[in-house]
Every structure is written in structure tokens, then in C-alpha cells.
Design a protein around this motif. Sequence first.
Motif, PDB file in Angstrom:
ATOM      1  N   ALA A   1      45.103  34.584  27.087  1.00  0.00           N
ATOM      2  CA  ALA A   1      44.117  33.612  27.371  1.00  0.00           C
ATOM      3  C   ALA A   1      43.399  32.723  28.322  1.00  0.00           C
ATOM      4  O   ALA A   1      42.170  33.118  28.766  1.00  0.00           O
ATOM      5  CB  ALA A   1      43.463  33.129  26.220  1.00  0.00           C
ATOM      6  N   GLY A   2      43.809  32.288  29.139  1.00  0.00           N
ATOM      7  CA  GLY A   2      43.786  31.596  30.038  1.00  0.00           C
ATOM      8  C   GLY A   2      43.293  32.273  31.474  1.00  0.00           C
ATOM      9  O   GLY A   2      42.220  31.604  31.797  1.00  0.00           O
ATOM     10  N   LEU A   3      44.697  33.233  31.655  1.00  0.00           N
ATOM     11  CA  LEU A   3      43.979  34.496  32.832  1.00  0.00           C
ATOM     12  C   LEU A   3      42.872  34.955  32.171  1.00  0.00           C
ATOM     13  O   LEU A   3      41.920  35.533  33.290  1.00  0.00           O
ATOM     14  CB  LEU A   3      45.319  35.164  32.457  1.00  0.00           C
ATOM     15  CG  LEU A   3      46.612  35.029  33.169  1.00  0.00           C
ATOM     16  CD1 LEU A   3      47.650  35.838  33.161  1.00  0.00           C
ATOM     17  CD2 LEU A   3      46.973  33.766  34.603  1.00  0.00           C
ATOM     18  N   THR A   4      42.923  35.245  31.194  1.00  0.00           N
ATOM     19  CA  THR A   4      41.220  36.624  31.341  1.00  0.00           C
ATOM     20  C   THR A   4      40.540  35.119  31.157  1.00  0.00           C
ATOM     21  O   THR A   4      38.957  35.793  31.828  1.00  0.00           O
ATOM     22  CB  THR A   4      41.187  36.844  29.805  1.00  0.00           C
ATOM     23  OG1 THR A   4      42.411  37.267  29.428  1.00  0.00           O
ATOM     24  CG2 THR A   4      39.730  37.730  29.020  1.00  0.00           C
ATOM     25  N   ASN A   5      40.143  33.648  30.952  1.00  0.00           N
ATOM     26  CA  ASN A   5      39.369  32.811  31.018  1.00  0.00           C
ATOM     27  C   ASN A   5      38.789  32.647  32.355  1.00  0.00           C
ATOM     28  O   ASN A   5      37.340  32.652  32.806  1.00  0.00           O
ATOM     29  CB  ASN A   5      39.673  31.813  30.192  1.00  0.00           C
ATOM     30  CG  ASN A   5      39.576  31.545  28.910  1.00  0.00           C
ATOM     31  OD1 ASN A   5      39.028  32.295  27.949  1.00  0.00           O
ATOM     32  ND2 ASN A   5      39.664  30.561  27.898  1.00  0.00           N
TER      33      ASN A   5
END
Length: 249
Positions: free
Chosen positions: A227-231
Motif C-alpha cells: 500500500a505504501g509503495l502504491t501510495n
Amino acid sequence: MTTESANPEDSRDGGGEAAEDGTEFEDYADLGATTENAMDIAETSMDRVRELVLDETLADRMRQKAVHATGDPEFQHLVRFTGTDDAEPVRAGARAVLDEAPIVTDITMVKAGITGRGHDCPVRKAIGNGADLAAETGMTRTAASVLEIDREGVYDDSIAVVGNAPTAALALADCIEDGTRPAVVVATPVGFVKAAESRKRLRDVAADHGVPAITNVGRRGGSGLAAGLTNELVHVASDVREGAVDLDG
């Protein structure tokens, strides 16, 4: 327990909104900073990360986010980029965000971690589909769900995110091998059984078929990292809109 230290990357934005499926995104109280004190914590956290990780390229931004999401400075060395250069998956992901491409996650936890600000991408999860296929074949529910929604063409031109299940990553690799073409893949499934192997297979297949991908090596990973990488892809896209980043430069 407070939530101010969790995923404070979302402190860059303000105000809530809803995804196309009706999911309400609050003001990120559960994902990061929403008060002045929390904003200070978030900024200090990222300043410390930038002291540990280079801040020169788009790929560096993803390495920073990996360190930020895991709390482990060594994780910057575990991130892998599949493409013509390390920045290609970041450029592809940012362009997909700007094009309002679907973000498709493997499980609910990853979907819950995707920011609702800075983009108009529909966000959906694979899990919950393919129950009949799983029952008929004995494959995992996550693998069956990936295969089932791929039949609908959901993954083509999407931001395909796998944060939990190695079998979902393996199924996505099979889909790509069979002709599916996501705009970019972010895959960080975690665990001791097939996790590292699933990411390697996905990297190999993505390289063979020209699909940009961001993955990691080793046993670690997980939903928060994905999720962090996508954000961060969303934040890069926001910087493009503001003229701070030139994807063609």
C-alpha cells in the motif's frame, strides 16, 4: 495506542473523498497525520528517512517509502525494479494514476491502505471472486480470485498490487504470461512459503513481457509495504500535476 506514526505519507493531503465503489475515505486518521502535531511527526519521520536513503531519482522515492513503511533502513537494498531502468515502473505507475487506471489489490487489507486522495482511480480487490473456481480446483482463494477477475479483463492497463498472498503473485504471473498487460505491478507478498519464489517468477515474467514491476527480495514484505509503495505512485502523480516532476525529462 495512537495512529499518528502509521503511514504518515498521507499527511501531504487534506480532506476526504469516496472511491467509485462507494467506500468512504476519512481524513486519514487511521493512515497518518491529520493534526499539526502529527504533521510534525510525519515530516520528521521522512526527513530521517532521507538521511538514510538517497533522494535523487524516482526510484529513490520508492526505496524511501519502503524504508518508511517497514521502519528498516536495510529494506532500501531489497527493492527491485523491472523495466528499461529503475525509474520506468515509477513513471508507468504515475502515468496510470494520471490516466485514472484501476488499482486492483489482492486482499482487503491492501485495499484499505490505498490513499483516497490525489487520484480518481477506482480501487477494487480481487479476493471475494472465484469461489467456485477455488472449490473446483483446490487452489487458494486468492489465486482463484486473481484468475477470475482477469477473465473480466480487469488487470489490463491497471495498477496491479499484491501485498499478501504468494499464490496471488503466481496467478498474476500466469495471467501476464497468457497475455494480460497491467500498466505496472507492485508485488510484495510476505511469508516463508513461496513468497520469494513468487516474486522472482513475477519479475521474470514481467521482464519477458515488458511489464514494469516493483517487487522485493527475501521473505519480508506485506500489505502495508504494498500500500505504501502504491501510495507513493499516487504522490509522484500529484507532483507531476503540480509541475514538480517531469516524467519525460
